[in-house]
Design a protein around this motif. Structure first.
Motif, PDB file in Angstrom:
ATOM      1  N   MET A  54       0.822  -1.201   0.000  1.00 28.27           N
ATOM      2  CA  MET A  54       0.000   0.000   0.000  1.00 28.27           C
ATOM      3  C   MET A  54       0.860   1.257   0.000  1.00 28.27           C
ATOM      4  SD  MET A  54      -2.801  -1.703   0.233  1.00 28.27           S
ATOM      5  CE  MET A  54      -4.066  -0.501   0.461  1.00 28.27           C
ATOM      6  N   ALA A  55       0.295   2.338  -0.546  1.00 28.60           N
ATOM      7  CA  ALA A  55       0.864   3.685  -0.430  1.00 28.60           C
ATOM      8  C   ALA A  55      -0.192   4.504   0.302  1.00 28.60           C
ATOM      9  CB  ALA A  55       1.145   4.274  -1.805  1.00 28.60           C
ATOM     10  N   VAL A  56       0.201   5.148   1.414  1.00 31.54           N
ATOM     11  CA  VAL A  56      -0.759   5.841   2.267  1.00 31.54           C
ATOM     12  C   VAL A  56      -0.276   7.248   2.581  1.00 31.54           C
ATOM     13  CG1 VAL A  56      -1.949   5.793   4.503  1.00 31.54           C
ATOM     14  CG2 VAL A  56      -1.435   3.655   3.342  1.00 31.54           C
ATOM     15  N   THR A  57      -1.173   8.214   2.467  1.00 34.18           N
ATOM     16  CA  THR A  57      -0.935   9.552   3.014  1.00 34.18           C
ATOM     17  C   THR A  57      -1.980   9.755   4.094  1.00 34.18           C
ATOM     18  OG1 THR A  57      -2.337  10.626   1.368  1.00 34.18           O
ATOM     19  CG2 THR A  57       0.010  10.521   0.878  1.00 34.18           C
ATOM     20  N   GLY A  58      -1.646  10.540   5.081  1.00 32.80           N
ATOM     21  CA  GLY A  58      -2.582  10.727   6.178  1.00 32.80           C
ATOM     22  C   GLY A  58      -2.212  11.893   7.044  1.00 32.80           C
ATOM     23  N   LEU A  59      -2.878  11.967   8.177  1.00 33.66           N
ATOM     24  CA  LEU A  59      -2.608  13.019   9.142  1.00 33.66           C
ATOM     25  C   LEU A  59      -2.647  12.413  10.531  1.00 33.66           C
ATOM     26  CD1 LEU A  59      -5.592  13.879  10.518  1.00 33.66           C
ATOM     27  CD2 LEU A  59      -5.861  14.880   8.277  1.00 33.66           C
ATOM     28  N   LYS A  60      -2.084  13.146  11.481  1.00 39.65           N
ATOM     29  CA  LYS A  60      -2.066  12.705  12.861  1.00 39.65           C
ATOM     30  C   LYS A  60      -2.945  13.656  13.667  1.00 39.65           C
ATOM     31  CE  LYS A  60       1.703  11.046  14.754  1.00 39.65           C
ATOM     32  NZ  LYS A  60       3.019  10.901  15.406  1.00 39.65           N
ATOM     33  N   THR A  61      -3.888  13.108  14.418  1.00 39.99           N
ATOM     34  CA  THR A  61      -4.764  13.929  15.243  1.00 39.99           C
ATOM     35  C   THR A  61      -4.006  14.410  16.473  1.00 39.99           C
ATOM     36  OG1 THR A  61      -5.603  12.066  16.532  1.00 39.99           O
ATOM     37  CG2 THR A  61      -6.783  12.608  14.488  1.00 39.99           C
ATOM     38  N   ALA A  62      -4.625  15.320  17.222  1.00 38.07           N
ATOM     39  CA  ALA A  62      -4.001  15.870  18.425  1.00 38.07           C
ATOM     40  C   ALA A  62      -3.682  14.777  19.446  1.00 38.07           C
ATOM     41  CB  ALA A  62      -4.905  16.925  19.047  1.00 38.07           C
ATOM     42  N   ASP A  63      -4.481  13.711  19.474  1.00 35.95           N
ATOM     43  CA  ASP A  63      -4.218  12.631  20.426  1.00 35.95           C
ATOM     44  C   ASP A  63      -3.309  11.544  19.845  1.00 35.95           C
ATOM     45  OD1 ASP A  63      -6.009  11.441  18.695  1.00 35.95           O
ATOM     46  OD2 ASP A  63      -7.455  10.860  20.227  1.00 35.95           O
ATOM     47  N   GLY A  64      -2.703  11.799  18.685  1.00 36.75           N
ATOM     48  CA  GLY A  64      -1.730  10.880  18.110  1.00 36.75           C
ATOM     49  C   GLY A  64      -2.286   9.816  17.195  1.00 36.75           C
ATOM     50  N   GLU A  65      -3.601   9.806  16.962  1.00 33.99           N
ATOM     51  CA  GLU A  65      -4.210   8.820  16.073  1.00 33.99           C
ATOM     52  C   GLU A  65      -3.843   9.137  14.624  1.00 33.99           C
ATOM     53  OE1 GLU A  65      -8.635   7.074  14.941  1.00 33.99           O
ATOM     54  OE2 GLU A  65      -8.471   8.996  15.982  1.00 33.99           O
ATOM     55  N   LEU A  66      -3.478   8.115  13.854  1.00 31.16           N
ATOM     56  CA  LEU A  66      -3.195   8.278  12.426  1.00 31.16           C
ATOM     57  C   LEU A  66      -4.473   8.041  11.638  1.00 31.16           C
ATOM     58  CD1 LEU A  66       0.178   6.315  12.190  1.00 31.16           C
ATOM     59  CD2 LEU A  66      -0.131   8.792  12.158  1.00 31.16           C
ATOM     60  N   VAL A  67      -4.810   8.990  10.765  1.00 31.23           N
ATOM     61  CA  VAL A  67      -6.005   8.883   9.927  1.00 31.23           C
ATOM     62  C   VAL A  67      -5.565   8.914   8.471  1.00 31.23           C
ATOM     63  CG1 VAL A  67      -8.186   9.965   9.278  1.00 31.23           C
ATOM     64  CG2 VAL A  67      -7.435  10.028  11.666  1.00 31.23           C
ATOM     65  N   ALA A  68      -5.941   7.899   7.715  1.00 36.57           N
ATOM     66  CA  ALA A  68      -5.596   7.839   6.293  1.00 36.57           C
ATOM     67  C   ALA A  68      -6.457   8.826   5.522  1.00 36.57           C
ATOM     68  CB  ALA A  68      -5.798   6.434   5.757  1.00 36.57           C
ATOM     69  N   THR A  69      -5.824   9.630   4.675  1.00 39.67           N
ATOM     70  CA  THR A  69      -6.585  10.524   3.796  1.00 39.67           C
ATOM     71  C   THR A  69      -6.610   9.978   2.377  1.00 39.67           C
ATOM     72  OG1 THR A  69      -4.597  11.874   3.480  1.00 39.67           O
ATOM     73  CG2 THR A  69      -6.176  12.598   5.159  1.00 39.67           C
ATOM     74  N   ARG A  70      -5.558   9.270   1.987  1.00 35.29           N
ATOM     75  CA  ARG A  70      -5.454   8.707   0.630  1.00 35.29           C
ATOM     76  C   ARG A  70      -4.737   7.370   0.732  1.00 35.29           C
ATOM     77  NH1 ARG A  70      -7.264   8.597  -4.261  1.00 35.29           N
ATOM     78  NH2 ARG A  70      -5.876   8.954  -5.974  1.00 35.29           N
ATOM     79  N   VAL A  71      -5.350   6.321   0.188  1.00 35.53           N
ATOM     80  CA  VAL A  71      -4.773   4.979   0.199  1.00 35.53           C
ATOM     81  C   VAL A  71      -4.810   4.442  -1.221  1.00 35.53           C
ATOM     82  CG1 VAL A  71      -4.962   2.636   1.108  1.00 35.53           C
ATOM     83  CG2 VAL A  71      -5.621   4.571   2.558  1.00 35.53           C
ATOM     84  N   ILE A  72      -3.663   3.991  -1.720  1.00 34.42           N
ATOM     85  CA  ILE A  72      -3.582   3.388  -3.052  1.00 34.42           C
ATOM     86  C   ILE A  72      -3.013   1.985  -2.891  1.00 34.42           C
ATOM     87  CG2 ILE A  72      -2.540   3.518  -5.350  1.00 34.42           C
ATOM     88  CD1 ILE A  72      -2.356   6.608  -4.830  1.00 34.42           C
TER      89      ILE A  72
END
Length: 149
Positions: A54-72
Motif C-alpha cells: 500500500m501507499a498511504v498519506t494521512g494526518l495525525k490527530t491531536a491525540d496521536g491517532e493516524l487517519v488515512a486521507t489517501r490509500v492506493i
C-alpha cells in the motif's frame, strides 16, 4: 504491506523498516465530532487486504491517532493496462514496459508520491482503481484503462 490486523475501518501497515503503523479509515458515515477529522473521508483506491502493498498519506490527530486521507493499493495497480492508444505494464520496482513499439512518448518508470501516480514526468490523480479498470486524471484530461489479462 497490509498486516493481519487490518479490518474495515482500521489498516495495519508494516513498513519496509519493519515498523507497524495503524491508520483509521474514515467513511462518509463516520462520526463527525467537530475535531480534526470532521469532514475527512479516507479515499481508498484498489481496496485493501492483508498482504497487499500500500501507499498511504494521512494526518495525525491531536491525540496521536493516524487517519488515512489517501490509500492506493499498489498490488492492485501492478499489471497490464490498455487503452485506445496505450498498452503498458506497471511492474514492481518502478518499471513500466510499453507494448506499443510506435508509441512516441512511452512511459518507462512509475512511482507514488504524495498520493499521486507519476509516470515518467506525467503526474496523475488516481480517481478510480479496481480489479479491471484504472482511471487517471491530470490537467490535460481523464484517461481510462482496462486490465489486460
Amino acid at each position: 504491506v497490509c498486516g493481519d490486523g487490518t479490518s474495515m475501518h482500521s489498516m495495519e501497515l508494516i513498513t519496509d523498516a519493519g515498523d507497524t503503523l495503524t491508520y483509521t479509515i474514515l467513511d462518509a458515515e463516520a462520526d463527525m465530532d467537530g475535531g480534526i477529522t470532521e469532514g475527512i473521508v479516507s479515499n481508498v483506491e484498489g481496496g485493501f487486504m492483508a498482504g497487499d502493498k500500500m501507499a498511504v498519506t494521512g494526518l495525525k490527530t491531536a491525540d496521536g491517532e493516524l487517519v488515512a486521507t489517501r490509500v492506493i493499493n499498489v498490488t492492485s495497480l501492478l499489471g497490464h493496462w490498455t487503452s485506445i492508444d496505450r498498452n503498458f505494464m506497471i511492474e514492481e520496482g518502478g518499471t513500466v514496459h510499453s507494448e506499443v513499439k510506435a508509441e512516441t512518448n512511452p512511459w518507462t518508470s512509475w512511482k507514488i508520491l504524495n498520493g499521486q501516480l507519476l509516470l515518467n514526468r506525467d503526474t496523475f490523480d488516481i480517481t478510480s482503481l479496481s480489479a479491471d479498470s484504472l482511471y487517471l486524471e491530470n490537467q490535460k484530461g481523464i484517461y481510462t484503462f482496462k486490465r489486460q489479462k
